[in-house]
Design a protein around this motif. Sequence first.
Motif, PDB file in Angstrom:
ATOM      1  N   THR A 106       0.931  -1.058   0.025  1.00 63.90           N
ATOM      2  CA  THR A 106      -0.079  -0.164   0.020  1.00 63.90           C
ATOM      3  C   THR A 106       0.725   1.234   0.021  1.00 63.90           C
ATOM      4  O   THR A 106       1.893   1.144  -0.302  1.00 63.90           O
ATOM      5  CB  THR A 106      -1.071  -0.081   1.369  1.00 63.90           C
ATOM      6  OG1 THR A 106      -1.967   1.025   0.995  1.00 63.90           O
ATOM      7  CG2 THR A 106      -0.143   0.374   2.423  1.00 63.90           C
ATOM      8  N   VAL A 107       0.249   2.491   0.147  1.00 63.15           N
ATOM      9  CA  VAL A 107       0.969   3.557   0.106  1.00 63.15           C
ATOM     10  C   VAL A 107       2.157   3.642   1.108  1.00 63.15           C
ATOM     11  O   VAL A 107       2.015   3.298   2.147  1.00 63.15           O
ATOM     12  CB  VAL A 107      -0.031   4.668  -0.190  1.00 63.15           C
ATOM     13  CG1 VAL A 107      -0.999   4.738  -1.279  1.00 63.15           C
ATOM     14  CG2 VAL A 107      -0.840   5.083   1.207  1.00 63.15           C
ATOM     15  N   GLU A 108       3.230   4.615   0.407  1.00 66.70           N
ATOM     16  CA  GLU A 108       4.155   4.818   1.429  1.00 66.70           C
ATOM     17  C   GLU A 108       3.964   5.975   2.651  1.00 66.70           C
ATOM     18  O   GLU A 108       4.294   6.000   3.685  1.00 66.70           O
ATOM     19  CB  GLU A 108       5.496   5.056   0.650  1.00 66.70           C
ATOM     20  CG  GLU A 108       6.667   5.693   1.707  1.00 66.70           C
ATOM     21  CD  GLU A 108       7.927   5.820   0.993  1.00 66.70           C
ATOM     22  OE1 GLU A 108       8.563   4.859   0.416  1.00 66.70           O
ATOM     23  OE2 GLU A 108       8.207   6.949   0.749  1.00 66.70           O
ATOM     24  N   GLY A 109       3.122   6.916   2.075  1.00 58.84           N
ATOM     25  CA  GLY A 109       2.671   8.105   2.636  1.00 58.84           C
ATOM     26  C   GLY A 109       3.716   9.002   2.650  1.00 58.84           C
ATOM     27  O   GLY A 109       4.930   8.925   2.128  1.00 58.84           O
ATOM     28  N   PRO A 110       3.648  10.418   3.204  1.00 59.70           N
ATOM     29  CA  PRO A 110       4.441  11.435   3.021  1.00 59.70           C
ATOM     30  C   PRO A 110       5.371  11.562   4.388  1.00 59.70           C
ATOM     31  O   PRO A 110       6.396  12.511   4.250  1.00 59.70           O
ATOM     32  CB  PRO A 110       3.633  12.769   3.079  1.00 59.70           C
ATOM     33  CG  PRO A 110       2.378  12.339   4.152  1.00 59.70           C
ATOM     34  CD  PRO A 110       2.264  10.609   3.648  1.00 59.70           C
ATOM     35  N   PHE A 111       5.462  10.611   5.286  1.00 51.89           N
ATOM     36  CA  PHE A 111       6.362  11.016   6.453  1.00 51.89           C
ATOM     37  C   PHE A 111       7.459   9.772   6.699  1.00 51.89           C
ATOM     38  O   PHE A 111       7.920   9.619   7.804  1.00 51.89           O
ATOM     39  CB  PHE A 111       5.315  10.786   7.566  1.00 51.89           C
ATOM     40  CG  PHE A 111       4.476  11.797   7.618  1.00 51.89           C
ATOM     41  CD1 PHE A 111       4.673  13.046   7.419  1.00 51.89           C
ATOM     42  CD2 PHE A 111       2.943  11.670   7.844  1.00 51.89           C
ATOM     43  CE1 PHE A 111       3.892  14.149   7.471  1.00 51.89           C
ATOM     44  CE2 PHE A 111       2.203  12.636   7.708  1.00 51.89           C
ATOM     45  CZ  PHE A 111       2.606  14.186   7.692  1.00 51.89           C
TER      46      PHE A 111
END
Length: 295
Positions: A106-111
């Motif tokens: 799934t998505v890595e995300g911004p952090f």
Amino acid sequence: MADYNQDSITQDVLEAFGKTPDLRLRQLMSALVRHVHAFAREVDLKPEEWLAGMKFLEATGQISTDKRPEFILLSDTIGLSMMVVALAQARACGESKGATEATEATVEGPFYWAGAPELALGADIAEGVLGEPTLYMGRVTDVRGEPLAGALLDIWSGDGNGKYDVQLSSEPTMGARGRFHTDAQGRYWFWSIRPAYYPIPDDGPVGEMMRATDRSIFRPGHIHLQVSAPGHVTLTTQLFVGGSPYIDADAVFGKRDSLVVDFETHAPGRAVDGREMRVPYHSASFDVRLAPVPA
């Protein structure tokens, strides 16, 4: 002489990009031109709307930093990040036998923050971090269930209020982050906190977009994992807290049913790893399966 107008402009632009030496870049630019021009025609795009869109992208760039990548957040909230992840996993399934049995990405995300400390199995990555203590444990295997000794897990999450370390200060220090290697049986275990649901950053252009479109800005509680081992496809995924608020309304479309985990609550006492707990705590178990690198 060239006469650029709404009837010919798309073909003229495609011809201009038609000499691009890199064939993949030519394909990407040509498809982008076709779809963007088709969008403008479909909605009869007004000059003031086009200008507002350009200013939105400009503002997105202006607020972005290495700790606050607003463009990634934008990609996440329009589902593009998850689309790219799904396409990549489908591609791996088509090219690598057994990839369909691998843990879903799934998505890595911004952090994500590279360089988290490497710690011994059983360490607590959330010392000094607000939240309810939780023991995470499981195994890393290949798709046949064979253990992968020495696999690397890079872990990060927000705190008990849903805040990531990079959001707490202009000069943050790492918290709730760590890297672990599996033992000879492919096992891992570490302590952190039970992740809380939280709002995505909404003080920038993406937040304005979410409010204007009457979208929820919340994500369900989750912890991030990036798992790698030689000869296997690196996996970026998340474990979601079963029953968390917004579990079926993830603002970035990252939740997958196979990644939802039950967090068991325990009374104070000796945990299964031998740690003496003076307060109630939680535990969560999850086995990670990595696909082989395509031949």
